[in-house]
Motif scaffolding. Structure first.
Motif, short mmCIF file in Angstrom:
data_model
loop_
_atom_site.label_atom_id
_atom_site.label_comp_id
_atom_site.label_asym_id
_atom_site.label_seq_id
_atom_site.Cartn_x
_atom_site.Cartn_y
_atom_site.Cartn_z
N GLY A 395 -35.15 -109.94 38.45
CA GLY A 395 -34.12 -109.45 37.55
C GLY A 395 -33.18 -110.51 37.02
N ALA A 396 -33.54 -111.78 37.14
CA ALA A 396 -32.64 -112.86 36.73
C ALA A 396 -32.32 -112.79 35.25
N GLN A 397 -31.04 -113.01 34.93
CA GLN A 397 -30.56 -112.98 33.55
C GLN A 397 -29.97 -114.31 33.09
N ILE A 398 -29.43 -115.08 34.03
CA ILE A 398 -28.78 -116.35 33.73
C ILE A 398 -29.19 -117.34 34.83
N THR A 446 -20.21 -111.14 39.25
CA THR A 446 -19.48 -110.48 38.17
C THR A 446 -19.21 -111.49 37.05
N GLY A 447 -18.81 -110.96 35.90
CA GLY A 447 -18.44 -111.85 34.81
C GLY A 447 -17.30 -112.76 35.20
N GLU A 448 -16.34 -112.24 35.97
CA GLU A 448 -15.22 -113.07 36.43
C GLU A 448 -15.71 -114.18 37.34
N GLN A 449 -16.67 -113.88 38.22
CA GLN A 449 -17.21 -114.92 39.10
C GLN A 449 -17.97 -115.97 38.30
N ILE A 450 -18.70 -115.56 37.29
CA ILE A 450 -19.42 -116.53 36.46
C ILE A 450 -18.41 -117.46 35.78
N SER A 451 -17.31 -116.90 35.31
CA SER A 451 -16.26 -117.73 34.72
C SER A 451 -15.71 -118.70 35.76
N ASP A 452 -15.55 -118.24 37.00
CA ASP A 452 -15.06 -119.12 38.06
C ASP A 452 -16.05 -120.25 38.34
N VAL A 453 -17.35 -119.95 38.31
CA VAL A 453 -18.37 -120.98 38.51
C VAL A 453 -18.23 -122.06 37.43
N TYR A 506 -24.22 -109.41 36.79
CA TYR A 506 -25.42 -110.08 36.30
C TYR A 506 -26.17 -110.70 37.48
N THR A 507 -27.48 -110.81 37.31
CA THR A 507 -28.30 -111.49 38.31
C THR A 507 -28.46 -112.95 37.88
N GLU A 526 -20.48 -116.99 47.08
CA GLU A 526 -19.85 -115.69 47.26
C GLU A 526 -20.65 -114.56 46.62
N GLY A 527 -21.81 -114.89 46.04
CA GLY A 527 -22.62 -113.87 45.39
C GLY A 527 -23.11 -112.83 46.38
N THR A 528 -23.42 -111.65 45.86
CA THR A 528 -23.97 -110.58 46.68
C THR A 528 -25.46 -110.40 46.34
#
Length: 769
Positions: A395-398, A446-453, A506-507, A526-528
């Motif tokens: 299911g990977a998206q990014i 989450t989108g917020e976590q992607i922004s943090d990355v 997102y995955t 921190e991903g789930t």
């Protein structure tokens, strides 16, 4: 005179240019009869460079072995020592056999001792101690068997006890030489955190001082620190800067440490650092050598200590010895290298697919590909595409790819000649790009976590590199503001043209190094729903090319800097102005935009020139453009400013809100100054009602700008407070009908009268004719 001494003499000028050859005390040639000369030969950051390379000056393992033979023949009381990263990030011949050929080569050279480097931990602590450092066994450990002592005094287990040997000693008659080993305390940033879980890494000088004191207490006459940390330049001042990682070590090691052999930064230097306590004691030698041999077996550090019968250092000579073609190859080592080449050749020569153009790592101005880890690259994004493909079943998206995991460009057999692409790619060429054998891991963010990355690309203060640009898969784009405060740099993120919300999930795919928080990308840890695919990154590339035939190069920029935009709504007639950066790839011959086309709400606002100039700093701001346009009439609500590269097809999306257009002027004022005289003037004012309805009871207001005042109004009421004036209702015409006009005049006081810039009729703005 022996070969070794001739070589040392020959390299004096080179050594002085690289880092300086210090003033000698008593040289070996001047030593007293009962003195002992101890030679220490140092190397660092070999990285499995088994073969010579004329371009980079790599001598190759066989010539390195020959140099050791010759130099140790001149000085029998010798130690061959290293400062880490002997293995890992290796070239194909070594990598494909888990660095066993490099281990065997150093065994054959008689390497005595080495600090562990970060790359010794590439496959984790368990692999280091139970494979690399464990005895060779054809059945249970066919790829290990390092016969030298690996040291890591600052590597501690969960209980705070030593996790690796701390010291090693060698005796030459009555002279005892002790070695302490330490690794950079940034280890957790440089290797997969899961591979060193449970370990703590002390500050190197803390461990060095503790171990050096013990060595001295146990009778060592000479103590050498082998440390996998280094200066950021060859300048002396950098090596002794206490605010730098390496300078902190150099300025804090105790008087017990007689020399520092360093590595990690791949630079060659030969410094002497004064030690005040030694000066106060009146020692014959009062400076501590601080040295590094560079990288890849290009050089050796040679340190010659003369010790008297009491074990005191009375003489010191140091030099950097270039190796390429300088010594006859060692036959045993040459045989090991040839066996490695023969074993790797059939595997490496296999064609696994094609690329339609060369894929380069990023570069700094004047630097080779790979010299910049802070810029976007076609290779970084291309590898991310492959890894996304390899994990789509999950299911990977990014997908994200760390720049340090790319160790060579992917050029194929065409070797960068763009006229001859598409080009075949061999297994060896693919393996040289990704030698670490990381597995691919998926997780939910989450989108917020992607922004943090993405924010974590700006590394913590004190990191070995200030900025690391992640490679990202095609379809994922984002903007950032390089001038914004930390934590607020990332703008808007899109996936396949759809805006990513903070709470959307997102995955995401990353290699196991990144997924565990490597390179300070802690948010990835921190991903789930974390799942390790078990698929090795190199195998993913092989499978991709086998399945798709060709890897196509994406020339678009996925990350673009946008500076100067605000969140305020804009309306018809407003001027929008902002700056763009990071529009430029930096590989040789990469596709570049000459201009960008800008639209807002689908309406064309013109083309704007792109300036393509590579940078010399560590950030990604090359490729710039200034955009400025007038907002056309658009429906109120949310829309997008879209910037498109004319050659690359790069698309930058900037959300913007269209606000209500300002109300049209309700009236027109003609203000005419008919005459002036000293400290006086006469004016006539005509008001035209431009509204669709009449004005019953009117009030015209303006501000004088030159200190004027009304002395005599011909009709109507006037009032003035400071410069602000109101004129109301002419007695014979209190109503101004739609489209009608009314005129009044007045005599004013003041010299130099001026036409006011703005008028309002009953609070509504008027235009000035």
């Amino acid at each position: 005179m022996t070969l070794a001494l001739r070589t040392s003499a020959r390299v004096v000028a080179t050594a002085a240019a690289i880092g300086g050859l210090a003033t000698l005390a008593i040289t070996p040639a001047q030593a007293a009869e009962d003195d002992t000369t101890v030679q220490i030969l140092g190397i660092n950051d070999f990285h499995g460079r088994l073969l010579p390379n004329s371009f980079s000056g790599d001598a190759g393992a066989a010539v390195l072995g020959g140099a050791i033979d010759a130099l140790e023949a001149d000085y029998p009381d010798s130690v061959f020592a290293a400062a880490g990263d002997l293995i890992g990030a290796s070239t194909f011949e070594s990598f494909v056999q888990q660095d066993k050929p490099t281990i065997d080569a150093f065994n054959a050279m008689g390497l005595d001792v080495s600090a562990v480097g970060n790359h010794e931990f590439d496959q984790g602590y368990d692999d280091l101690v139970n494979r690399v450092m464990a005895p060779y066994d054809a059945t249970s450990n066919p790829y290990g068997g390092a016969m030298w002592e690996y040291l890591g005094a600052n590597v501690r287990d969960a209980a705070g006890d030593p996790a690796l040997p701390e010291t090693w000693t060698e005796n030459f008659g009555d002279i005892e030489v002790g070695f302490v080993g330490a690794v950079t305390d940034h280890l957790h940033e440089l290797v997969s955190p899961s591979g060193i879980e449970g370990l703590t890494i002390e500050e190197p000088y803390v461990a060095a001082n503790r171990s050096a004191a013990q060595l001295k207490a146990d009778g060592a006459d000479l103590v050498v620190l082998l440390v996998h940390e280094g200066a950021t330049s060859t300048a002396y001042d950098d090596a002794v800067d206490p605010n730098s990682d390496f300078g902190e070590i150099v300025t804090n090691v105790s008087d017990d440490v007689d020399a520092i052999i360093s590595g990690h930064t791949h630079l060659a230097y030969d410094h002497r650092v004064p030690v005040k306590a030694w000066q106060d004691e009146g020692r014959a030698v009062t400076e501590r050598p601080v040295v590094s041999a560079g990288q890849y077996g290009v050089n050796l550090n040679q340190l010659l200590f003369t010790l008297n019968a009491n074990g005191d250092v009375v003489g010191l000579e140091t030099s950097i010895i270039p190796l390429y073609n300088a010594y006859d190859p060692d036959a045993d080592v040459a045989g090991i290298v040839q066996d490695a080449v023969d074993s790797a050749e059939p595997l490496g020569a296999a064609v696994i697919g094609k690329i339609d153009a060369p894929l380069y790592r990023a570069s700094l101005a004047g630097g080779d590909p790979g010299s910049a880890r802070g810029a976007e690259s076609t290779l970084g994004n291309g590898v991310a595409d492959v890894q996304l493909w390899a994990t789509q079943e999950s299911g990977a998206q990014i997908a994200f790819m760390n720049p340090g995991g790319l160790r060579a460009d992917l050029l194929g057999k065409a070797d960068g000649n763009r006229k001859t692409y598409p080009s075949d790619v061999t297994f060896k060429q693919a393996a040289d790009v990704q030698p670490f054998a990381n597995t691919l891991v998926t997780m939910t963010l989450t989108g917020e976590q992607i922004s943090d990355v993405l924010e974590e690309q700006w590394q913590p203060e004190g990191s070995s590199r200030p900025f690391l640009r992640l490679g990202t898969s095609t379809g994922f784009t984002y903007t950032y503001d390089p001038a914004a405060d930390a934590g607020e740099r990332i703008g808007n993120m899109y996936l396949d043209g759809e805006l990513i919300g903070a709470d959307d999930t997102y995955t995401v795919t990353a290699n196991s190094f990144l997924a565990a928080g490597g390179d300070n990308f802690s948010t990835l840890a921190e991903g789930t729903n974390v799942a390790d695919s078990g698929r090795v990154d190199l195998q993913a590339m092989v499978d991709y090319l086998d399945d798709n035939g060709t890897l196509e190069v994406d020339p678009t920029q996925h990350a673009v800097g946008v500076t100067g935009m605000t969140d305020e709504p804009v309306a018809k007639g407003d001027t929008v102005s902002f700056d763009l950066s990071s529009l430029m790839m930096t590989g040789p011959g990469d596709t570049l935009d000459k201009n960008v086309k800008v639209t807002i709400g689908g309406k064309n606002r013109g083309k704007f020139a792109v300036t393509n100039e590579q940078q010399t700093d560590a950030y990604d701001e090359q490729g710039t453009a200034h955009v400025e346009f007038t907002v056309p009439k658009l429906p109120e609500g949310d829309t997008v400013i879209e910037v498109t590269g004319n050659k690359t097809g790069t698309v930058v999306r900037i959300p913007v809100t269209i606000g209500a257009s300002p109300e049209p002027a309700q009236c027109t004022v003609d203000y005419t100054i008919h005459g002036t005289w000293p400290n006086g003037f006469i004016s006539q004012v005509t008001i035209t009602n431009d509204a669709t309805i009449g004005v019953n009871g009117w009030d015209l207001a303006w501000d004088f700008t030159a200190g004027e005042s009304i002395r005599n109004l011909w009709a109507g009421d006037d009032s003035q407070t400071g410069s602000s004036v109101h004129v109301k209702n002419l007695s014979w015409n209190p109503i101004i009908g739609a489209g009608d006009s009314v005129t009044f005049g007045f005599v004013g006081s003041g010299s130099g009268p001026a036409v006011p810039a703005a008028f309002s009729l009953n609070g509504n703005q008027c235009s000035v004719s």
